[in-house]
Design a protein around this motif. Sequence first.
Motif, short mmCIF file in Angstrom:
data_model
loop_
_atom_site.label_atom_id
_atom_site.label_comp_id
_atom_site.label_asym_id
_atom_site.label_seq_id
_atom_site.Cartn_x
_atom_site.Cartn_y
_atom_site.Cartn_z
N GLN A 249 -47.51 -36.68 -6.20
CA GLN A 249 -46.83 -35.38 -6.24
C GLN A 249 -46.06 -35.21 -7.55
O GLN A 249 -46.06 -34.14 -8.15
CB GLN A 249 -45.89 -35.22 -5.04
N LEU A 250 -45.41 -36.28 -8.01
CA LEU A 250 -44.69 -36.22 -9.28
C LEU A 250 -45.67 -36.01 -10.44
O LEU A 250 -45.39 -35.25 -11.37
CB LEU A 250 -43.87 -37.49 -9.49
N TYR A 251 -46.81 -36.67 -10.39
CA TYR A 251 -47.82 -36.51 -11.44
C TYR A 251 -48.33 -35.06 -11.45
O TYR A 251 -48.48 -34.46 -12.52
CB TYR A 251 -48.98 -37.49 -11.22
N LYS A 252 -48.61 -34.50 -10.28
CA LYS A 252 -49.08 -33.12 -10.21
C LYS A 252 -48.05 -32.15 -10.78
O LYS A 252 -48.38 -31.25 -11.54
CB LYS A 252 -49.36 -32.73 -8.74
N ARG A 253 -46.80 -32.34 -10.44
CA ARG A 253 -45.73 -31.49 -10.94
C ARG A 253 -45.60 -31.62 -12.46
O ARG A 253 -45.44 -30.64 -13.17
CB ARG A 253 -44.42 -31.84 -10.26
N TRP A 254 -45.70 -32.84 -12.98
CA TRP A 254 -45.61 -33.08 -14.41
C TRP A 254 -46.79 -32.43 -15.14
O TRP A 254 -46.62 -31.83 -16.19
CB TRP A 254 -45.57 -34.59 -14.69
#
Length: 164
Positions: free
Chosen positions: A12-17
């Motif tokens: 989820q953090l990767y997608k947001r980044w």
Amino acid sequence: LLALLFAYVVYQLYKRWKNRGNEAVVEQQQEEVRLPADEEALAALQTLKGDNLLMRGQYKLYQTRLVDILRVFIERTFEVPTMERTSDEILASLTSLKKKNNDTYSTLQHILHLADFVKFAKYNPPVDEHEHALVEAEEFVREATQWHQQQEALKQEIENSKKK
């Protein structure tokens, strides 16, 4: 279980980044100044005319695009949600236009019903009728814009007189 939870959080953090650059583009596009509704509609109608869909026999696509241009114009000008409504529902929501300017209303009614016949009843009118619908659409945009501007000016005048 903890490893799966950790992997999900990292994902989820990767997608947001990864999407953070797209958010800036969206914000920039929203900040761009849009053309007035009538100018945008007339330009889109000219583009439709230039696409030569009629010459290729794509009548259904032609009528769909024509009506979509008018739907966006009506939504922006009269603030009536049109994209999820049927032609009859759109016409019903424009009763004030019908009362004040019946010719403009009739023009829109003719365009919408012709498009419905082509899209849903497989009606295949002559090419001239399709071209006439485009001319009527341009006429509708001009007349509806003029009528709407008169109504807005009248509202402004009434508000100014109430303030005095």
